[in-house]
Design an enzyme around this catalytic site. Structure first.
Site, PDB file in Angstrom:
ATOM      1  CG  ASP A  69      -2.109   0.956   1.019  1.00 57.53           C
ATOM      2  OD1 ASP A  69      -2.515   1.182  -0.148  1.00 57.53           O
ATOM      3  OD2 ASP A  69      -2.637   1.475   2.018  1.00 57.53           O
ATOM      4  CG  PHE A 154       1.352   4.729 -11.888  1.00 55.73           C
ATOM      5  CD1 PHE A 154       0.766   4.578 -10.645  1.00 55.73           C
ATOM      6  CD2 PHE A 154       2.539   4.040 -12.139  1.00 55.73           C
ATOM      7  CE1 PHE A 154       1.331   3.763  -9.674  1.00 55.73           C
ATOM      8  CE2 PHE A 154       3.110   3.224 -11.180  1.00 55.73           C
ATOM      9  CZ  PHE A 154       2.510   3.084  -9.942  1.00 55.73           C
TER      10      PHE A 154
END
Length: 210
Positions: A69, A154
């Site tokens: 994460d 990204f």
């Protein structure tokens, strides 16, 4: 050793393949074994979310699993978007571009010296049926720019400037980016954990999950 990469994102599977290259592991994507699960990220921290995903994939796939994460923590926004980086501005902000523009608007009146931020990543490694999770972490400090720059990235990469280089994360080539990035740092720490596990398995014999 088989290692399940706990993500439904094929790009992330490829990225981990690059970051963990050279290790004696057989990286497995969920789709390779017909696994399709959706883990709700209910944790309040990156550590909690990474552990939730790693445990869920390990149990569902019946093999050692790795999950991560990551988040962008902007100091002037009290750490936002933080653990909600991928869901920042939801439901209206549906794309990376939407979230980038939303963040730039939130910082529109913030001077450069106060646009400091950190990319953070936590990688969790879990065994099936076990509550034990090992963690690897990485952090990269930087400054939020005023306009997106670069195409090799990204998320928030096009607006995250690394001051020492004067470039955004999206302006680096992949090799340099992996060397600098929060995910690259965490992956190198994860490599050490995996290497230790491989050495232990070699001395104890193969795992029943391999």
């Amino acid at each position: 050793m088989r290692l399940l990469v706990g993500t439904g994102n094929p790009g992330k599977v490829r990225e981990f393949g690059e970051l963990l290259a050279g290790l004696s592991v057989d990286l497995t994507a969920p789709q390779d074994i017909g696994l399709d699960i959706d883990v709700e990220e209910t944790g309040a921290t990156l550590e909690e979310n990474a552990a939730l995903k790693a445990r869920a994939y390990a149990d569902a796939g019946r093999m050692t699993a790795l999950a991560d994460d990551s988040g962008l923590f902007v100091d002037a926004l009290d750490g936002a978007p933080g653990v909600r980086s991928a869901r920042y501005g939801a439901p209206r902000a549906r794309t990376d571009e939407d979230r980038v523009l939303l963040l730039l608007r939130a910082l529109a009146d913030t001077p450069q010296e106060r646009r400091t931020a950190a990319f953070r990543c936590v990688i969790a490694i879990a065994e099936p049926g076990s509550g034990n999770v090992q963690m690897a972490k990485g952090e990269l400090r930087g400054i939020i720019g005023t306009v997106p720059r670069g195409t090799n990235g990204f998320g928030y990469d096009p607006i995250f400037i690394v001051p020492e280089h004067g470039k955004t994360m999206a302006e680096f080539d992949s090799t340099t980016k992996n060397a600098l990035s929060h995910r690259g740092q965490a992956a190198r720490a994860a490599r050490e954990i995996i290497t230790q596990r491989l050495a232990h398995e070699h001395s104890e014999g193969p795992s029943k999950y391999d």
